[in-house]
Scaffold this motif. Structure first.
Motif, PDB file in Angstrom:
ATOM      1  N   VAL A 201      -7.933 -10.885  -5.687  1.00  0.00           N
ATOM      2  CA  VAL A 201      -8.287  -9.485  -5.445  1.00  0.00           C
ATOM      3  C   VAL A 201      -7.975  -9.119  -3.998  1.00  0.00           C
ATOM      4  CG1 VAL A 201     -10.194  -7.826  -5.315  1.00  0.00           C
ATOM      5  CG2 VAL A 201     -10.054  -9.419  -7.249  1.00  0.00           C
ATOM      6  N   LYS A 202      -8.307 -10.006  -3.076  1.00  0.00           N
ATOM      7  CA  LYS A 202      -8.020  -9.744  -1.664  1.00  0.00           C
ATOM      8  C   LYS A 202      -6.514  -9.659  -1.419  1.00  0.00           C
ATOM      9  CE  LYS A 202     -12.180 -11.582   0.560  1.00  0.00           C
ATOM     10  NZ  LYS A 202     -12.711 -12.583   1.512  1.00  0.00           N
ATOM     11  N   GLN A 203      -5.751 -10.526  -2.090  1.00  0.00           N
ATOM     12  CA  GLN A 203      -4.295 -10.482  -1.949  1.00  0.00           C
ATOM     13  C   GLN A 203      -3.743  -9.164  -2.466  1.00  0.00           C
ATOM     14  OE1 GLN A 203      -2.881 -13.960  -4.040  1.00  0.00           O
ATOM     15  NE2 GLN A 203      -3.379 -15.359  -2.369  1.00  0.00           N
ATOM     16  N   LEU A 204      -4.298  -8.690  -3.579  1.00  0.00           N
ATOM     17  CA  LEU A 204      -3.860  -7.426  -4.167  1.00  0.00           C
ATOM     18  C   LEU A 204      -4.129  -6.273  -3.207  1.00  0.00           C
ATOM     19  CD1 LEU A 204      -4.580  -6.309  -7.823  1.00  0.00           C
ATOM     20  CD2 LEU A 204      -4.956  -4.749  -5.927  1.00  0.00           C
ATOM     21  N   LEU A 205      -5.332  -6.237  -2.643  1.00  0.00           N
ATOM     22  CA  LEU A 205      -5.690  -5.165  -1.720  1.00  0.00           C
ATOM     23  C   LEU A 205      -4.812  -5.205  -0.469  1.00  0.00           C
ATOM     24  CD1 LEU A 205      -9.582  -5.430  -2.018  1.00  0.00           C
ATOM     25  CD2 LEU A 205      -8.114  -3.676  -3.042  1.00  0.00           C
ATOM     26  N   LYS A 206      -4.536  -6.405   0.014  1.00  0.00           N
ATOM     27  CA  LYS A 206      -3.689  -6.552   1.190  1.00  0.00           C
ATOM     28  C   LYS A 206      -2.263  -6.114   0.886  1.00  0.00           C
ATOM     29  CE  LYS A 206      -2.262  -9.920   4.688  1.00  0.00           C
ATOM     30  NZ  LYS A 206      -2.356 -11.342   5.141  1.00  0.00           N
ATOM     31  N   GLN A 207      -1.796  -6.448  -0.316  1.00  0.00           N
ATOM     32  CA  GLN A 207      -0.439  -6.088  -0.719  1.00  0.00           C
ATOM     33  C   GLN A 207      -0.207  -4.580  -0.655  1.00  0.00           C
ATOM     34  OE1 GLN A 207       0.567  -7.524  -4.642  1.00  0.00           O
ATOM     35  NE2 GLN A 207       2.316  -6.136  -4.852  1.00  0.00           N
ATOM     36  N   PHE A 208      -1.244  -3.802  -1.005  1.00  0.00           N
ATOM     37  CA  PHE A 208      -1.118  -2.353  -1.005  1.00  0.00           C
ATOM     38  C   PHE A 208      -1.767  -1.716   0.243  1.00  0.00           C
ATOM     39  CE2 PHE A 208      -0.466  -3.495  -5.413  1.00  0.00           C
ATOM     40  CZ  PHE A 208       0.556  -2.650  -5.808  1.00  0.00           C
ATOM     41  N   ASN A 209      -2.060  -2.568   1.220  1.00  0.00           N
ATOM     42  CA  ASN A 209      -2.602  -2.098   2.509  1.00  0.00           C
ATOM     43  C   ASN A 209      -3.871  -1.257   2.323  1.00  0.00           C
ATOM     44  OD1 ASN A 209      -2.561  -1.995   5.326  1.00  0.00           O
ATOM     45  ND2 ASN A 209      -1.435  -0.042   5.340  1.00  0.00           N
ATOM     46  N   ILE A 210      -4.772  -1.768   1.487  1.00  0.00           N
ATOM     47  CA  ILE A 210      -6.017  -1.058   1.191  1.00  0.00           C
ATOM     48  C   ILE A 210      -7.185  -1.749   1.903  1.00  0.00           C
ATOM     49  CG2 ILE A 210      -7.659  -0.428  -0.626  1.00  0.00           C
ATOM     50  CD1 ILE A 210      -5.256  -0.311  -2.535  1.00  0.00           C
ATOM     51  N   GLN A 211      -7.972  -0.978   2.597  1.00  0.00           N
ATOM     52  CA  GLN A 211      -9.193  -1.486   3.208  1.00  0.00           C
ATOM     53  C   GLN A 211     -10.369  -0.872   2.460  1.00  0.00           C
ATOM     54  OE1 GLN A 211      -8.868  -0.506   7.376  1.00  0.00           O
ATOM     55  NE2 GLN A 211      -7.583  -2.283   7.796  1.00  0.00           N
TER      56      GLN A 211
END
Length: 294
Positions: A201-211
């Motif tokens: 999940v963290k990788q996914l959020l990082k991939q789309f530059n989401i904080q």
């Protein structure tokens, strides 16, 4: 040096108890102590630290343990090969399983067929998280384990693909969407899972530059669904880990796929496919056959 002594040493290292080792093997505690002492005398080393009440391996014991496990694994494979030649298929199989995806969804399907074909093989399931299973494979603690692939450290046998989905309170406007744009997650309170899927999940959020606006962290699916039901926030979980019967008890929680659709591949892994036992080979073959029909 005997294989019995090696087995006793490996069990003491695993259980960290002479009493538990004796009970597991069905022998006396003095026999366990004698076997370990004989092995230490034969090698001229100290394997176990006896200075404290807690049993700990010495530095030498740590170095030799991996080789001992390798020998025991090869011995077990040899015994099973001989058994297979005689058409008996007896022995043991130790499987590493992570979370609900493999333990609740996949394993019951596979083991039902496996037990029909190989009733004489004793199966042991060790449950851990996504990080523990690969380590157990490397340490030869298990014969085969469920992992998220790819992983270049192992020989991998693909099983099935899973997707990540969003759990959304029905009162949120975004719940009306057929699929949740990943970028939209930044606009809502977020519940972070601390179970096995957290890393992905963290990788996914990082991939789309989401904080994300993280409000809380939970490891249990029941708690996560309950918090979504109370409109605490949105959560991302693996679809296969979600108990559909449980979700039906919370009508105010919507399950929505993500857009774009994010997938993960679940596979079985072994340390070296050239050295796996007949029981492991049979389990992998049945797993792939069963899940190909799922």
């Amino acid at each position: 040096m005997t294989f019995t002594q090696l087995e006793i040493f490996a069990l003491i290292a695993e259980l960290k108890s002479f009493t538990a080792t004796a009970e597991r093997l069905g022998i006396s505690q003095s026999a366990v102590s004698h076997a370990l002492k004989s092995l230490e005398t034969h090698w001229g080393v100290s394997l176990i630290s006896r200075a404290q009440s807690d049993i700990e391996l010495t530095e030498t014991g740590q170095k030799l343990l991996s080789h001992v496990k390798e020998l025991l694994s090869i011995s077990s494979t040899l015994e099973q090969e001989v058994s297979a030649i005689h058409g008996l298929y007896e022995g043991t199989l130790r499987i590493g399983s992570f979370g609900a995806s493999s333990s609740i969804v996949l394993l019951p399907l596979i083991l039902e067929e496996f037990r029909k074909q190989y009733p004489k093989i004793d199966v042991y399931i060790d449950e851990g998280d996504d990080n523990e299973i690969p380590q157990w494979i490397l340490e030869r603690k298990i014969d085969v384990g469920f992992i998220i692939s790819p992983d270049d450290r192992f020989d991998v046998f693909p099983l099935i693909e899973d997707i990540f989905i969003a759990l959304v309170p029905r009162t949120y406007p975004i719940a009306k969407s057929k699929a949740i744009p990943v970028q939209a997650l930044a606009d809502y309170p977020f519940i972070m899972t601390t179970a096995g899927s957290q890393k992905y999940v963290k990788q996914l959020l990082k991939q789309f530059n989401i904080q994300p606006q993280i409000k809380c962290h939970f490891s249990q699916m029941l708690t996560i669904i309950s918090m979504v039901n109370q409109q605490t926030g949105i959560c991302i979980v693996a679809d296969m880990a979600l108990n559909q019967n449980l979700l039906s008890l919370y009508p105010d929680v919507c399950k929505r796929p993500l857009k774009p659709n994010i997938r993960r591949s679940i596979a079985l892994a072994v340390k070296n496919k050239k050295h796996i036992s007949p029981a492991t080979q049979a389990f992998i073959k049945i797993a792939q056959a069963v899940l190909s029909k799922a």
